[in-house]
Design an enzyme around this catalytic site. Sequence first.
Site, PDB file in Angstrom:
ATOM      1  N   GLY A  46      12.200  -9.366  17.557  1.00 11.68           N
ATOM      2  CA  GLY A  46      11.242 -10.417  17.860  1.00 11.68           C
ATOM      3  C   GLY A  46      10.252  -9.970  18.903  1.00 11.68           C
ATOM      4  N   PRO A  83      15.144 -26.908  24.290  1.00  4.43           N
ATOM      5  CA  PRO A  83      14.687 -26.570  25.646  1.00  4.43           C
ATOM      6  C   PRO A  83      15.500 -25.463  26.312  1.00  4.43           C
ATOM      7  CG  PRO A  83      14.821 -28.948  25.379  1.00  4.43           C
ATOM      8  CD  PRO A  83      15.405 -28.350  24.140  1.00  4.43           C
ATOM      9  N   ASP A  84      16.792 -25.380  25.960  1.00  2.06           N
ATOM     10  CA  ASP A  84      17.634 -24.398  26.641  1.00  2.06           C
ATOM     11  C   ASP A  84      17.959 -23.174  25.803  1.00  2.06           C
ATOM     12  OD1 ASP A  84      17.806 -26.267  28.744  1.00  2.06           O
ATOM     13  OD2 ASP A  84      19.421 -27.315  27.681  1.00  2.06           O
ATOM     14  N   GLU A 114      17.087   0.583  19.096  1.00  2.00           N
ATOM     15  CA  GLU A 114      18.405   0.864  18.556  1.00  2.00           C
ATOM     16  C   GLU A 114      18.683  -0.161  17.474  1.00  2.00           C
ATOM     17  OE1 GLU A 114      22.185   2.072  20.638  1.00  2.00           O
ATOM     18  OE2 GLU A 114      20.861   1.636  22.341  1.00  2.00           O
TER      19      GLU A 114
END
Lengths: 234, 234
Positions: A46, A83-84, A114
């Site tokens: 990402g 949110p978390d 990797e």
Amino acid sequence: MTRSSRQAKMMVAVDCIIFGFDGQDLKLLVIKRALQPEKGKWSLMGGLVNENEGFEDAAIRVLHKLTGLDGVYMEQLFAFGHPDRDPAGRTASIAYFTLIDISKYEQQLSHEYEADWKSLKDMPKLIFDHMDMVKMAWEKLQYKAAIHPILFELLPLKFTIPQLQILYEAVYDTVFDKRNFSRKILSTGLLIKQKDKEKASSKRGAFYYKLDKRKYNAKFHAFLNFVPDPDNLK
Amino acid sequence: MTRSSRQAKMMVAVDCIIFGFDGQDLKLLVIKRALQPEKGKWSLMGGLVNENEGFEDAAIRVLHKLTGLDGVYMEQLFAFGHPDRDPAGRTASIAYFTLIDISKYEQQLSHEYEADWKSLKDMPKLIFDHMDMVKMAWEKLQYKAAIHPILFELLPLKFTIPQLQILYEAVYDTVFDKRNFSRKILSTGLLIKQKDKEKASSKRGAFYYKLDKRKYNAKFHAFLNFVPDPDNLK
DNA sequence: GCAAAAGTGTTGCGAATACACCCATGG
DNA sequence: CCATGGGTGTATTCGCAACACTTTTGC
């Protein structure tokens, strides 16, 4: 309704769920995370979305950075925004669902990461909510492949019907009758028989087929029905 | 990969594509935008995501604020993130696809917004990329309704088969044979015949039916096949 | 010559379509 | 009594699933 301070801005990332097929099992391409937090743990590939970049552009860039590949099958899966979900601070992630030909990848592997192909059946723990992403992507793969001929995206240019069947069987974790399977596949008219055979996996050899790109693009959205008991899907 | 300044934070909003059915046509609930830019223009109902709020929570809150309704059918449609989609500054929007019983809405209408039901066939121009959202939602509605029994979400508790047929015909902009249609619908086992009739739209009257909630929840993901020529869909 | 995988054909059943008539009632 | 929309039944077609045998060839 005003734009008060309660509506903070947030970081936005993309994450790629990258499927591949090695001829036997469905695989997912994951990397060892290079930065804190969770450094060294397994993670999806990402990256943060740049200032002047759309989401899909970001996903294409991120995928290219890892695999060197362009023009692969990719679609938006879901926007994750709990949110978390990232302990480092509020970060949304737009997850992208990707199917690649694993043989193309091997040639172009970047060693900056990797990276490793992991079997879906034997997935290591992944950071954050990446497992949720994988689960959702996996369900979507099953769902879509039952209706649209997307699994060809996982195969090389030339492939045999038995190879294709193994792929379908891996996706649905079941077995199909080979007579019905080949009739169904061939009845789509999407395949063009080649003159040569694949001789590695059997004595007799199996004819190669290629996808008829023209018909594939035209018929992609046609409904198929590859799965005998669809009640098993959601 | 570091979190440099090129990865700015951005505002994140949710927008709701709210479908309803008035017995004749498919409708969309839109509002007159109350703030600059584009004040007074037609817009989807939306709002910024709060600091400690997930995306779906935000969409539920926004929908509730407009309609007073809770517990309605809602699913994430797509995350729109083009850098220039909002001229006021970089703002992502997570679009939510919503189906409501239009009769429930009318009772609970909040007058805080200038809201109106617009026919899908005669949609006014909408701000930003809201038209793209509507188009995508409309395609998704057609796609999903061909496979899953979601259209019941648009109907009141009690409805007749002819009403249901008008709804399906509105969704696919076509006509169905009523004998085959009612057989197909009843064969799902999802409907419970009532003792009373709807007498407004015909002299003889048509029996009401209710959805069998238990079977509906159990069978929701089963594949159906409501559309004769699915090649027309994408 | 045999093991191992490829390839092909038939039959029966269930689902979908096309199609036509009777029913109930308000006016 | 008739116009209007509601409700039902049947024959045919088509697609799908179940199922078994022959072919090729490397060893």
